[in-house]
Design a protein around this motif. Structure first.
Motif, short mmCIF file in Angstrom:
data_model
loop_
_atom_site.label_atom_id
_atom_site.label_comp_id
_atom_site.label_asym_id
_atom_site.label_seq_id
_atom_site.Cartn_x
_atom_site.Cartn_y
_atom_site.Cartn_z
N PHE A 80 5.61 -2.71 -3.43
CA PHE A 80 4.94 -1.73 -2.57
C PHE A 80 5.53 -0.34 -2.77
O PHE A 80 4.79 0.63 -3.00
CB PHE A 80 5.09 -2.14 -1.11
N PHE A 81 6.86 -0.22 -2.69
CA PHE A 81 7.48 1.09 -2.81
C PHE A 81 7.32 1.65 -4.23
O PHE A 81 7.11 2.86 -4.39
CB PHE A 81 8.97 1.03 -2.44
N LEU A 82 7.40 0.79 -5.23
CA LEU A 82 7.23 1.25 -6.61
C LEU A 82 5.82 1.78 -6.83
O LEU A 82 5.64 2.90 -7.35
CB LEU A 82 7.53 0.11 -7.59
N VAL A 83 4.83 1.02 -6.43
CA VAL A 83 3.44 1.43 -6.65
C VAL A 83 3.10 2.67 -5.82
O VAL A 83 2.49 3.63 -6.33
CB VAL A 83 2.48 0.27 -6.31
N MET A 84 3.47 2.67 -4.54
CA MET A 84 3.14 3.80 -3.68
C MET A 84 3.83 5.08 -4.14
O MET A 84 3.26 6.17 -4.07
CB MET A 84 3.53 3.49 -2.23
N THR A 85 5.07 4.96 -4.61
CA THR A 85 5.78 6.14 -5.12
C THR A 85 5.08 6.68 -6.36
O THR A 85 4.88 7.89 -6.50
CB THR A 85 7.23 5.80 -5.45
N CYS A 86 4.69 5.78 -7.27
CA CYS A 86 4.00 6.21 -8.49
C CYS A 86 2.66 6.86 -8.15
O CYS A 86 2.31 7.90 -8.73
CB CYS A 86 3.78 5.01 -9.41
N VAL A 87 1.91 6.28 -7.23
CA VAL A 87 0.61 6.85 -6.84
C VAL A 87 0.80 8.20 -6.17
O VAL A 87 0.12 9.18 -6.49
CB VAL A 87 -0.14 5.88 -5.91
N THR A 88 1.74 8.27 -5.22
CA THR A 88 1.94 9.50 -4.45
C THR A 88 2.38 10.66 -5.33
O THR A 88 1.84 11.77 -5.24
CB THR A 88 2.99 9.27 -3.35
N PHE A 89 3.33 10.42 -6.22
CA PHE A 89 3.81 11.50 -7.07
C PHE A 89 2.86 11.78 -8.23
O PHE A 89 2.90 12.87 -8.81
CB PHE A 89 5.24 11.21 -7.55
N SER A 90 1.99 10.84 -8.56
CA SER A 90 0.92 11.14 -9.51
C SER A 90 -0.09 12.09 -8.85
O SER A 90 -0.61 13.00 -9.49
CB SER A 90 0.22 9.85 -9.95
N LEU A 91 -0.34 11.88 -7.56
CA LEU A 91 -1.19 12.81 -6.81
C LEU A 91 -0.57 14.20 -6.78
O LEU A 91 -1.26 15.21 -6.96
CB LEU A 91 -1.40 12.29 -5.38
#
Length: 254
Positions: A142-153
């Protein structure tokens, strides 16, 4: 109706570009992180026995993964949208039967996927150096995916905002990198004097690293739910900013 084909075309094109440049896209950040691990884990780790009953070499693994995926997420997404703007092909994308949301999903999805792959490779590589046990794998994902998505945004926002190649690196180098190093990547903020600990809590990266580290060792500098709220808030704010950019045509149209 959602244009799945259009999303897939953007996503597959960006992923294909990554695999054409494996040395730069994947090997380079992984090697850099391994060097960090060797220096900090071996040289410094030999002088620090453990932090919160976790061997220092193992303790820094979540921080190193976060440091890598943060940088790669921003870089991947910012270059992905800036290059079409620079080449002028952005107008073809904007005139295609694709909504703003579909364009964002294609670009951000590809950037986040690349970062997740790099993060997992770093995790597997670290396992050859230190013994690790992920106590909560679902929270880790969860934290890995959400961090990648958030900072990709965030990277997507930077790619639209930047009007030159030098600006693409301005925020990552002057803002994100210092926040990452001061966010507890290589230490626990509990080790800091009270004043500096309170100052560190202003840093949003602290919450990302803390939550990610908790998924490994059930130890964190802040509560798990606080970390979840921070990353979800960051995601919502980023989506709001991008939506505004597309609605107003901010630097997307001349």
């Amino acid at each position: 109706m959602i244009n799945y084909r259009g999303i897939w075309e953007i996503y597959s094109f960006e992923m294909a570009r990554t695999f054409r440049t494996l040395g730069q896209s994947i090997a380079s950040p992984v090697i850099s992180t391994v060097l960090y691990f060797i220096v900090f884990g071996t040289a410094i780790g030999s002088r620090i026995q453990a932090i919160n009953n976790v061997p220092y070499g193992a303790f820094i693994v979540p921080g190193l993964i976060m440091m890598t995926v943060l940088a790669q997420s921003i870089s991947n997404a910012s270059f992905s949208i800036y290059i079409p703007r620079f080449m002028g092909t952005i107008y073809e994308i904007l005139s295609a039967p694709l909504s703003a949301g579909e364009i964002i999903v294609g670009y951000v999805g590809a950037a986040a996927t690349k970062s997740v792959i790099i993060g997992l490779i770093v995790l597997v590589t670290a396992a050859f150096f230190v013994p690790m046990h992920i106590m909560h794998p679902l929270w880790m994902i969860f934290f890995l995916v959400m961090t990648c998505v958030t900072f990709s945004l965030l990277g997507f926002i930077i790619g639209i905002w930047a009007d030159g190649f030098e600006k693409l690196q301005l925020i990552p180098l002057l803002v994100v990198t210092p926040l990452t190093f001061l966010g507890g990547s290589f230490y626990s903020i509990d080790m800091l004097p009270p004043f500096w600990r309170h100052v560190s809590l202003i840093n949003p990266v602290v919450y990302l690293i803390s939550g990610f580290r908790w998924s490994f060792y059930e130890h964190s500098d802040v509560s798990l739910m606080t970390s979840v709220v921070v990353i979800m808030t960051f995601t919502i704010v980023s989506i709001t900013v991008i939506t505004w950019m597309f609605r107003t045509g901010y630097r997307l149209r001349k």
